[in-house]
Design an enzyme around this catalytic site. Sequence first.
Site, short mmCIF file in Angstrom:
data_model
loop_
_atom_site.label_atom_id
_atom_site.label_comp_id
_atom_site.label_asym_id
_atom_site.label_seq_id
_atom_site.Cartn_x
_atom_site.Cartn_y
_atom_site.Cartn_z
N HIS A 1 -46.00 -17.36 -0.27
CA HIS A 1 -46.78 -18.65 -0.57
C HIS A 1 -47.72 -18.97 0.70
O HIS A 1 -47.18 -18.80 1.90
CB HIS A 1 -45.84 -19.76 -0.71
CG HIS A 1 -46.57 -21.13 -1.37
ND1 HIS A 1 -47.40 -21.67 -0.49
CD2 HIS A 1 -46.69 -21.53 -2.58
CE1 HIS A 1 -47.79 -22.81 -1.32
NE2 HIS A 1 -47.35 -22.64 -2.73
N ARG B 1 -53.29 -16.61 -4.66
CA ARG B 1 -52.28 -16.78 -3.44
C ARG B 1 -52.39 -15.79 -2.66
O ARG B 1 -52.19 -15.72 -1.24
CB ARG B 1 -50.89 -16.91 -3.97
CG ARG B 1 -50.59 -18.36 -4.49
CD ARG B 1 -49.34 -18.55 -5.05
NE ARG B 1 -49.05 -20.16 -5.67
CZ ARG B 1 -47.86 -20.39 -6.12
NH1 ARG B 1 -47.33 -19.71 -6.40
NH2 ARG B 1 -47.95 -21.85 -6.51
N HIS C 1 -42.08 -16.08 -1.24
CA HIS C 1 -42.03 -17.21 -2.13
C HIS C 1 -41.42 -16.92 -3.54
O HIS C 1 -40.59 -17.53 -4.20
CB HIS C 1 -43.32 -17.95 -2.29
CG HIS C 1 -43.46 -19.02 -3.16
ND1 HIS C 1 -42.44 -20.11 -3.06
CD2 HIS C 1 -44.15 -19.32 -4.32
CE1 HIS C 1 -42.88 -21.11 -4.03
NE2 HIS C 1 -43.78 -20.54 -4.77
N ARG D 1 -48.44 -13.27 -9.31
CA ARG D 1 -48.35 -14.55 -10.03
C ARG D 1 -49.30 -15.42 -10.03
O ARG D 1 -49.80 -16.19 -8.82
CB ARG D 1 -46.84 -15.18 -9.82
CG ARG D 1 -46.78 -16.37 -10.70
CD ARG D 1 -45.29 -16.93 -10.56
NE ARG D 1 -45.12 -17.37 -9.09
CZ ARG D 1 -45.24 -18.76 -8.64
NH1 ARG D 1 -45.73 -19.58 -9.65
NH2 ARG D 1 -45.07 -19.24 -7.52
N GLU E 1 -54.92 -25.54 -9.45
CA GLU E 1 -54.22 -24.83 -8.72
C GLU E 1 -55.04 -23.54 -8.37
O GLU E 1 -56.00 -23.07 -9.33
CB GLU E 1 -52.86 -24.53 -8.77
CG GLU E 1 -52.19 -25.75 -8.68
CD GLU E 1 -50.37 -25.62 -8.91
OE1 GLU E 1 -49.77 -26.59 -8.83
OE2 GLU E 1 -50.20 -24.70 -9.28
#
Length: 550
Positions: A244, A290, A351, A386, A122
């Site tokens: 997100h 992100r 998110h 994060r 990811e």
Amino acid sequence: MTTHFSDVLIVGGGAAGLSLALRLAEDDVSITILSKGKLTEGSSLYAQGGIAAVLDDDDNFQSHIDDTHTAGAGLCRESAVRKIVEGAPPAINWLIEKGVKFTLVDGAEYDGVDSQYHLTREGGHSHRRVIHAKDATGREVETTLEQHVRAQSNVTILENHIAIDLITSEKLGRPSARCYGAYALDIDNNKVKTFGARSVVLSTGGASKAYLYTTNPDTSTGDGIAMAWRAGCRIANMEFVQFHPTCLYHPYAKGSLISEAVRGEGGLLRLPNGERFMDKHHEQAELAPRDIVARAIDYEMKKGGFDSVFLDISHKGADFILDHFPNIAESCKEYGYDMTSQPIPVVPAAHYSCGGILTDLRGRTDMKRLYAVGESSCTGLHGANRLASNSLLECLVIAESAAQDIRTRLKKEEAKPSPELPAWDESQVSDPDERIVVSHNWDEMRRFMWDYVGIVRTNKRLERAKNRIEMLQEEIVEYYGNFRVSNDLIELRNLATIAELTIECALTRKESRGLHYTLDYPEMNSFASDTILTPNNFVSHAPIQEWAIT
């Protein structure tokens, strides 16, 4: 009023709360779990991507640590990152032993912890290290843990119970900062109950329902963070709200998340004309962290006047897509999109809360006997942003540490009877006469938080938000003081606190770092410091290594 007493009171039934309860249930202690809806109804249930862990011979702890620090933009706490990263493999093995069925590589046969598990990659990760259960990891973990917890004879589960406030030594007229329990509303019977405990754990999840557009379920109203703040605990880094990058864009697709793993497996972001754009924003393109991807999408949408951009993985073929992302494909199909043959429209949405209740690495807060675990806490793992799939990991590792600390403390302490707890006082309130006030305030707050405290910020926007929340707070305090509590009122009160804390943190950070991007201070400072809110003096900035829980 009857007091319901147990050794451990856990508020929240996500991965953090359930895993902690299951570890403690092995001991001879009584445990009560309060869940404001169904036990598993929370963000953990809807986690798609997976859990980050070093499980491949070509990977190593230092690489995972470095990736976490890079994503966290220099604000991660080294001790937290190392503990949680190194605790990942044992946590994964524990889940497997409990029966969690992670996805295997093609052709592999199940052999417990020795199985060959499929690992995906990811955004922000330098290796494939995300273990998953297809595209519904959270559901597999949650439902498995739920089955085990429900089977424990020393665990009492009370669903449809929303916590209102903690019962502290201040309420009892005692000198030391100590937690003795909580008040909670039994939603089904509309009655407030008193819960006493020798240890209280807040595992209530995040607070992204403070925003108009979010991937989170309706339960994510920051209850634990707000209660801890009112009780006198420090709160840290609330300005770092993760948006997100890819939420399905459709008027009826409420919070329909499109997993990071779609990009990890080759999904491309495109403009409405089919042109790719992420390579213009970051060298890692679609696999950038992100915050970068969300800002890039926001920029392109505003620049071009688009309602959305598009995520395209159709080039991988239908068999591959349906094997890796069956649930996402089905969800898209419900709204008229076939991700196996066409790009799907996506937009960013609130998110994850990287900030929260300041804790040490055993989940301990500033208040004795009060713990916080999971998204409601701030351990220092996530820093300013994060890293994908580190959230469930933090829940599992810190829950295990908190369980150890609670177990040790309960054995050392004498089993003294709980002090008599004051009853919930409703003598000065009446039934609400205008419930529309709650819904109007809720809607107004979520809209101005989205407009003024969103992906890109300015001082002017933040000051507007501060003025709005101050006015709303006055109305909410007056309403709360005059009318009987309800589920909606409790959540509104908590979200207003979350909004106030987020705005205050954002206003005091005079730089752009990670998830906090402001046009007034576009550069990052040469030094890193946390934003720590203390009820007495409200705001302070401290180097990240100076956290101390007494």
